[in-house]
Design an enzyme around this catalytic site. Structure first.
Site, PDB file in Angstrom:
ATOM      1  N   PHE A   1      -3.463  15.168  12.551  1.00 28.71           N
ATOM      2  CA  PHE A   1      -1.946  15.701  13.078  1.00 28.71           C
ATOM      3  C   PHE A   1      -1.662  14.335  13.893  1.00 28.71           C
ATOM      4  O   PHE A   1      -2.605  13.867  14.452  1.00 28.71           O
ATOM      5  CB  PHE A   1      -2.160  16.798  13.649  1.00 28.71           C
ATOM      6  CG  PHE A   1      -1.626  18.143  13.033  1.00 28.71           C
ATOM      7  CD1 PHE A   1      -2.679  18.561  11.971  1.00 28.71           C
ATOM      8  CD2 PHE A   1      -0.566  18.918  12.928  1.00 28.71           C
ATOM      9  CE1 PHE A   1      -2.413  19.502  10.826  1.00 28.71           C
ATOM     10  CE2 PHE A   1      -0.224  19.958  12.292  1.00 28.71           C
ATOM     11  CZ  PHE A   1      -1.124  20.187  11.341  1.00 28.71           C
TER      12      PHE A   1
ATOM     13  N   PRO B   1     -15.097  11.009  22.472  1.00 19.91           N
ATOM     14  CA  PRO B   1     -15.224  10.316  20.894  1.00 19.91           C
ATOM     15  C   PRO B   1     -14.074  10.867  20.465  1.00 19.91           C
ATOM     16  O   PRO B   1     -13.244  11.738  20.511  1.00 19.91           O
ATOM     17  CB  PRO B   1     -16.441  11.619  20.408  1.00 19.91           C
ATOM     18  CG  PRO B   1     -16.809  12.060  21.634  1.00 19.91           C
ATOM     19  CD  PRO B   1     -15.959  11.974  22.521  1.00 19.91           C
TER      20      PRO B   1
ATOM     21  N   ASN C   1      -4.629  19.156  27.919  1.00 16.14           N
ATOM     22  CA  ASN C   1      -3.092  19.016  27.610  1.00 16.14           C
ATOM     23  C   ASN C   1      -2.385  20.141  27.233  1.00 16.14           C
ATOM     24  O   ASN C   1      -3.093  21.154  27.356  1.00 16.14           O
ATOM     25  CB  ASN C   1      -3.062  17.997  26.414  1.00 16.14           C
ATOM     26  CG  ASN C   1      -3.853  18.520  25.146  1.00 16.14           C
ATOM     27  OD1 ASN C   1      -3.545  19.712  24.529  1.00 16.14           O
ATOM     28  ND2 ASN C   1      -5.013  17.971  24.736  1.00 16.14           N
TER      29      ASN C   1
END
Ligand SMILES: Cc1cc2nc3c(=O)[nH]c(=O)nc-3n(C[C@H](O)[C@H](O)[C@H](O)COP(=O)(O)O)c2cc1C
Ligand SMILES: CC(C)(COP(=O)(O)O)[C@@H](O)C(=O)NCCC(=O)NCCS
Ligand SMILES: [Mg+2]
Length: 410
Positions: free
Chosen positions: A335, A316, A221
């Site tokens: 966050f 996970p 990302n």
């Protein structure tokens, strides 16, 4: 849900930069220029020896204000003594480079020039950035003075780095880099010098994770880890013991932070779980990939063998696991980066994952979120407190978060 008052604009904004007579003085031009461009009001003092290395004209031009020397100190034209005026004016004094000579004078309270008189005639925090030849820096007398001076909480010392010195030697004594000095200045302007995280162990995750399909291709990302870096810097500057677990990053880890690089979500999970028992505060600011390719090929797949559709599986859920394993005295901050409505999904994540605090930040606002040096956010906690932080630097955001956490503690 109660709305805490939004933090007021920083009032502390006046920095007096004092330049000592060392070759590292050339880097202080960059410090002055960067501070000015970030909106800080800067004044400069040069010692007699500093003027052998850089000119008052350079620093006056960069700071947009006359630079002061010992000639000004002795001018009979000031209505009030210059060192008193400057000492009262400053919110923060920076001494860079700090020479062995000026260090010795400060240690013994001596005052024979404008720089040392101004330090004695002021009460604001003082940031020290020493620079010396290795033998000079490691000299027993110099180390004794350094340790002695730092026992006064007014003084904040920057670590020296090891590397190439101007005398061609490789060793300790390099001045902290301008960017590091500037970051510390911003922290000190925010905190006024308070070290409210002394004795706290803070575990921070930062950046994105990568889930490889083969040795070159991965699912990842856009996270750069800059928010996690800022959290590590802010915590360090407030006195915490900081461990930073980070994905692939393009920045340097600050001196004094224990950094553990990882690549995949599984590696991050392993390290976070290992360090969890020793942490007082855990900040999960990393953007963990949610999925990974089901199969991994240890050879690079030829283009023709690439599947049309990629079978995926979950990685996970690190923050959920940390929440399950943490002790009641440990504080877990998550966050939530979202587009559109950021509050509803953040509240849901706070509750379902059992976090203590969540930082909801928008990724669809200009100059915020992934990759930016700035951010905006809303902090929510389990007790229903809510604090909205307007667009500011990520360092400033990190300080607001620790302020929020510490005010809940109190
Ligand atoms: C070329 C040169 C480089 C120097 N570099 C340093 C230095 O890096 N650190 C230091 O403590 N002194 C250094 N010195 C010595 C200082 O300039 C000297 O001790 C001076 O008295 C310092 O004065 P000040 O503390 O008022 O600035 C250097 C001197 C010369 C000639
Ligand atoms: C002089 C310098 C700023 C040069 O840094 P640079 O290599 O990044 O240009 C750096 O090496 C440093 O901070 N050195 C410590 C002071 C020093 O070298 N003094 C002179 C030795 S006699
Ligand atoms: Mg996620």
């Amino acid at each position: 849900m109660s709305n805490l008052q939004s933090p007021s604009e920083i009032r502390n904004n006046r920095v007096l930069v004092c330049v000592g007579g060392g070759i590292a003085a050339y880097k202080v031009c960059e410090v002055v220029s960067t501070l000015f461009k970030s909106g800080v009001e800067v004044r400069v003092i040069l010692t007699r020896s500093a003027q052998e290395f850089i000119t008052p004209l350079t620093l006056a031009t960069l700071s947009r204000h006359p630079a002061y020397t010992d000639d000004d100190f002795w001018q009979p034209t000031h209505p009030r003594p210059l060192h008193i005026e400057l000492g009262e004016w400053a919110d923060l004094i920076v001494i860079a480079p700090l020479t062995a000579n000026t260090l010795a004078k400060l240690t013994y309270g001596m005052a024979d020039n404008l720089l040392t008189n101004t330090v004695l005639a002021s009460t604001c925090p003082v940031l020290l950035a020493p620079a010396m030849n290795t033998d000079m820096w490691e000299q027993l007398t110099v180390q004794r003075n350094w340790q002695q001076l730092l026992t006064d909480s007014r003084y904040h010392g920057m670590s020296t780095a090891s590397g190439l010195l101007a005398c061609d030697r490789i060793g300790a004594g390099r001045m902290a880099e301008p960017a590091e000095i500037v970051t510390r200045v911003h922290s000190l302007l925010h905190t006024g010098g308070k070290r409210d995280l002394v004795g706290k162990r803070i575990l921070i995750s930062a950046g994105g994770t990568r889930e490889y399909l083969d040795p070159v291709r991965f699912i990842g990302n856009s996270s750069t880890g800059k928010m996690g870096l800022a959290l590590a810097q802010a915590a360090l500057h407030r006195g915490a013991n900081v461990t930073l677990v980070h994905g692939v990053a393009s920045w340097d880890v600050p001196l004094g932070v224990q950094a553990i690089p990882v690549i995949s979500a599984e590696e991050m999970q392993q390290v976070m779980l290992e360090y969890l028992p020793n942490a007082d505060v855990i900040v999960m600011s990393a953007a963990v990939a949610d999925v990974k390719p089901k199969e991994y090929s240890s050879e690079k797949l030829p283009k023709r063998s690439l599947p049309q559709a990629l079978p995926l599986e979950s990685v996970p859920d690190i923050v959920a696991q940390l929440a399950q394993l943490k002790q009641p005295h440990q504080l877990l901050i998550g966050f939530a980066a979202q587009s559109g409505d950021i509050i509803t999904p953040a509240k849901e994540k706070l509750q379902t994952k059992k976090l203590d605090v969540i930082v909801a930040n928008p990724i669809d606002q200009p100059d915020s979120g992934f990759g930016s040096n700035n951010n905006q956010a809303i902090f929510l906690d389990g007790q229903g407190h809510k604090l909205e932080i307007a667009h500011c630097s990520k360092l400033e955001m990190a300080h607001h978060l620790f302020d929020f956490v510490m005010s809940r503690d109190a």
